[in-house]
Design an enzyme around this catalytic site. Structure first.
Site, short mmCIF file in Angstrom:
data_model
loop_
_atom_site.label_atom_id
_atom_site.label_comp_id
_atom_site.label_asym_id
_atom_site.label_seq_id
_atom_site.Cartn_x
_atom_site.Cartn_y
_atom_site.Cartn_z
CB CYS A 141 -44.61 2.29 -17.94
SG CYS A 141 -46.14 1.32 -17.81
CB CYS A 223 -48.48 2.96 -16.64
SG CYS A 223 -47.57 2.58 -18.15
#
Length: 322
Positions: A141, A223
């Protein structure tokens, strides 16, 4: 011993079968007929043998020479050298997790099978599903870097920040970057002469469909906070028809991506066509707001500006940077 009837032994020779002159002539004629008939049959067979039709001519660049060798070589370079955590280990090491390890031989075969012997104007996302499965790769992420009209600059940044990933820094993007490929429905060979051009021939060609497909997956897997590098020195700084505007921003998951951070970069000594306050950037912000993804923007992001100024250290705009 007496000679049998019909045999006339010649002194010094064993008795044998002796054909008359007429019989020999007939036998010779028969052999000639048989040989001639065989030759005709072979020639007719060759003429009737199905031949590979010539490749159709298109307006785009043909398949990159040594395509299959390049694909295999890049796969091994990426998995063995650049990202050894993806290396395919021996089955004698059962403690290793095989879910993340990549088999370059299988990847190469799946890539070829995705487009060979198929209509190059009827390519589909489904053609690449096995290839996507074999090259699946999760990036951490907050590390995804998208780009539009800023290819070189974005990759200069991720080469320095190796913990950040553009699509071309993933296995599948690395393998295919800069290559062209296509085949024909009537041939098992690649077309090295020409391939369909997206605008002049057809949209659903193997290369265009491939990049749309892997770009979609790259966005879907993103993400946290994600970044995009935009070119503020051109008229279409944000282009809704680009891969970023057409595919990637529409496949970011609001539940996974909290914010898109845009970096609008301007060429050293170039024009400032657009900035973060321009209406064209507001168009991008509006699209994201409808998808419940927050948006921030920064002009001439300082770390990337450093990279620009390394090449232009004497330019006045770099005096406060270097």
């Amino acid at each position: 011993m007496k000679a049998s009837a019909g045999f006339s032994p010649v002194p010094g020779e064993e008795p044998g079968c002796h054909l008359s002159k007429k019989a020999k002539v007939c036998l010779g004629i028969l052999l000639c007929v048989l040989v001639a008939g065989t030759i005709v049959a072979v020639v007719v067979g060759v003429l009737k043998w199905p031949r590979t039709p010539p490749h159709r001519e298109w307006n785009g660049t043909g398949t990159t020479p040594h395509f299959s060798e390049i694909v295999l070589g890049r796969c091994y370079t990426y998995t063995q050298v650049l990202r050894p955590e993806l290396r395919l280990y021996s089955t004698k090491q059962p403690e290793k997790s095989f879910e993340t390890h990549k088999d370059c031989g299988q990847i190469g075969k799946a890539f070829m099978n995705a487009f060979l012997s198929k209509d190059p104007c009827n390519s589909s996302e489904q053609d690449y599903q096995l290839l996507l499965k074999l090259t699946n790769q999760t990036t951490p992420c907050h590390t995804n870097v998208f780009w539009s009209k800023s290819n070189q600059l974005a990759h200069q940044y991720t080469r320095v920040r190796q913990d950040m990933f553009t699509l071309e820094d993933t296995l599948m993007g690395y393998i295919a970057d800069g290559l062209d490929w296509c085949g024909d429905a009537g041939s098992s060979e690649m077309n090295y002469q020409s391939c369909p051009h997206r605008r002049k021939d057809c949209i659903n060609n193997p290369t265009s469909v491939f990049w749309d497909t892997v770009s979609k997956r790259f966005a879907e897997n993103a993400c946290g906070v994600v970044q995009v590098v935009l070119n503020g020195s051109i008229s279409n700084t944000f282009d809704e028809n680009s891969t970023f505007g057409r595919v990637e921003i529409h496949n970011l998951h609001p539940g996974k991506v909290s914010r898109l951070q845009a970096w609008v970069m301007h060429d050293i000594g170039g024009v400032h066509s657009h900035s973060c306050s321009s209406p064209i950037i507001n168009d991008l912000k509006f699209i994201l707001s409808k998808r419940n993804i927050s948006f921030t923007c920064q002009d001439d992001y300082r770390p990337i500006k450093f990279l620009q100024c390394v090449k232009n250290p004497d330019h006045s705009s770099c005096s406060s940077i270097i």
